[in-house]
Design a protein around this motif. Structure first.
Motif, PDB file in Angstrom:
ATOM      1  N   LEU A   1      -2.414   0.561  -4.555  1.00  0.00           N
ATOM      2  CA  LEU A   1      -2.466  -0.841  -3.934  1.00  0.00           C
ATOM      3  C   LEU A   1      -1.875  -1.576  -4.819  1.00  0.00           C
ATOM      4  O   LEU A   1      -2.205  -1.818  -6.024  1.00  0.00           O
ATOM      5  CB  LEU A   1      -3.941  -1.074  -3.902  1.00  0.00           C
TER       6      LEU A   1
ATOM      7  N   LEU B   1      -9.156   0.356  -0.460  1.00  0.00           N
ATOM      8  CA  LEU B   1      -8.026   0.465   0.373  1.00  0.00           C
ATOM      9  C   LEU B   1      -8.934  -0.005   1.590  1.00  0.00           C
ATOM     10  O   LEU B   1      -8.132  -0.785   2.601  1.00  0.00           O
ATOM     11  CB  LEU B   1      -7.531   1.991   0.629  1.00  0.00           C
TER      12      LEU B   1
ATOM     13  N   LEU C   1       0.776  -1.310   0.112  1.00  0.00           N
ATOM     14  CA  LEU C   1      -0.052   0.005  -0.068  1.00  0.00           C
ATOM     15  C   LEU C   1       0.979   1.362  -0.124  1.00  0.00           C
ATOM     16  O   LEU C   1       1.954   1.293   0.722  1.00  0.00           O
ATOM     17  CB  LEU C   1      -0.913  -0.108   1.183  1.00  0.00           C
TER      18      LEU C   1
END
Ligand SMILES: Nc1ncnc2c1ncn2[C@@H]1O[C@H](COP(=O)(O)OP(=O)(O)O)[C@@H](O)[C@H]1O
Ligand SMILES: [Mg+2]
Length: 357
Positions: free
Chosen positions: A98, A109, A85
């Motif tokens: 991502l 997310l 991330l």
């Protein structure tokens, strides 16, 4: 789910941080304004795509820097696969990543890195407006009820159109044209919330008894409309009032949960410390539900855990957090405030924006 690495560059007062957190409890200790909350905020940003402090992310760029970067690697407990991330914010743009995808949306997310945030103001869940309680409820519903999010999105879209028609005094038929969609999607949202609240009710007694020692805890769900004839009837019945008020007054966007202890509203009855314990119990119950239903452990971000809590409460809360089994980041002003239950856990120090093991 846990973060096994965290990298921060030029975020708020943090110059650089490169740590390998433990899968369990990470205690973060530092003086006032050393950067503890900023560390939690950076993790929150990775998993939510927004801050809990302010909307304008560019304000969080460290003074005299051009951009901030946050990166983390998340790993499902017991599995090899890593999710990367990342977040990069300049004065003009904010980009979330991502793995290698750049077109990451906020709910991607949220699904990839489930987080629970418990801050010193967590009691506002009981004290303040219903939106905090809806937000609390919907976080859990989002993670366990797949029908919820698409319905909520369609509901919100229809609500916006209906409100626009009301605001600009459009003819009645243009207002009620949205009612079918509102009722159809609104009822799905409502059903998901009710089912989820039942799960919370089942989960809570064990949790709160351990923490607050009260068993007469009650929840009253208020769906956001009056009357017992369903949302469709309530919406139709309030049309004239909506036209006058120029806004849709009934619906799941106005839902609330009342929390009572021994038949008194929790916010009138318990002390700040007890409220904190009670809301922490609610959040831990959610974490537990997510684990039992989806085998996912959310990461817990607990800021200034000792605030408002005496020694006894701190110890009980710490034991509950340990029992929950989730990776946790817990901040303290001083090492002497770390509960006994956390003594053998991982410790990080924050000093003038530097984080060290
Ligand atoms: N964009 C920024 N650049 C530099 N420092 C900042 C920025 N935003 C906030 N700060 C500073 O960071 C500090 C806040 O750190 P914080 O994480 O809240 O500390 P703690 O939680 O340890 O008390 C404050 O001193 C604040 O002035
Ligand atoms: Mg702080």
């Amino acid at each position: 789910m846990h973060l096994n690495s965290l990298y921060i560059d030029s975020f708020r007062c943090i110059r650089e941080c490169n740590i390998r957190p433990s899968e369990r409890i990470n205690c973060i200790v530092g003086d006032n304004a050393s950067g503890k909350t900023s560390v939690l905020e950076s993790i929150y940003l990775l998993g939510r795509g927004q801050s809990f402090r302010q909307n304008q992310l560019s304000k969080a760029i460290r003074e005299n820097a051009d951009a901030f970067t946050i990166r983390g690697r998340a790993q499902e407990n017991g599995q090899q696969q890593l999710t990367r991330l990342g977040c990069h914010v300049t004065g003009r743009s904010a980009q979330f990543k991502l793995d290698n995808l750049t077109a990451t949306r906020r709910y991607d997310l949220v699904a990839a890195l489930p987080l629970q945030h418990i801050d010193p103001n967590v009691h506002r869940l009981l004290e303040q407006g219903p939106q905090h309680r809806r937000h609390f409820l919907d976080w859990g519903v989002f993670h366990v009820e797949h029908a919820f999010f698409p319905a909520w999105r369609r509901y919100r879209r229809a609500l916006k159109q209906r409100n626009r028609a009301l605001r600009f005094h459009r003819p009645k038929h243009e207002v009620i044209a949205w009612d079918n969609e509102l009722v159809g999607q609104g009822e799905i949202v409502d059903a998901c919330r009710r089912r989820y609240l039942e799960l919370i009710k089942k989960q809570l007694p064990e949790n709160t008894n351990a923490l607050i020692g009260e068993d007469a805890l009650e929840f009253h769900y208020q769906p956001g409309w009056r009357g017992d004839d369903g949302y469709g009837a309530a919406l139709a019945g309030s049309l004239e009032q909506d036209i006058k008020a120029r806004i849709t007054q009934n619906g799941p966007h106005r839902a609330d949960i009342r929390v009572n202890i021994a038949a008194t509203r929790a916010r009138d009855w318990v002390s700040r410390g007890q409220q904190k314990i009670l809301t922490a119990a609610l959040l831990l119950a959610q974490a537990h539900i997510l684990y039992t239903l989806k085998n996912v452990r959310p990461i817990l971000l607990i800021d200034d855990m000792a605030a408002e809590l005496g020694k006894q409460y701190r110890e009980t809360l710490a034991e509950e957090i340990l029992r929950c089994g989730a990776q946790s980041f817990v901040t303290f002003l001083d090492p002497s405030l770390i509960p006994r239950a956390f003594q053998d856990q991982t410790l990080f120090h924050v000093e003038q924006g530097r984080v060290s093991a």
